[in-house]
Motif scaffolding. Structure first.
Motif: not given
Length: 71
Positions: A17-26, A32-33
């Motif tokens: 997962l990319s940091p941007n995908e995690l930002a969207e997911r969370w 913050s990610v």
């Protein structure tokens, strides 16, 4: 070839997962990610070098972290 109504199509999720995908997911910011991932001890994979490089997190580690945070 026709598909019966009982068949389910399975799509394999990518292992990273990319940091941007995690930002969207969370539902949080990219910074913050980075902070959460560092505190959680999530390992990062770096591809490329310098500012053109990319960071990826292992999906299994992210899912394990999320599961450990459930109350």
């Amino acid at each position: 070839m026709t598909r019966s109504s009982n068949e389910v199509s399975v799509v394999a999720l990518p292992p990273y997962l990319s940091p941007n995908e995690l930002a969207e997911r969370w539902r949080c910011s990219r910074s913050s990610v980075d902070r959460i991932a560092q505190r959680a001890g999530l390992s990062r994979t770096f591809l490329g070098e310098g500012k053109n490089g990319i960071v990826r997190y292992m999906r299994k580690e992210v899912e394990a972290y999320e599961a450990s945070r459930r109350v």
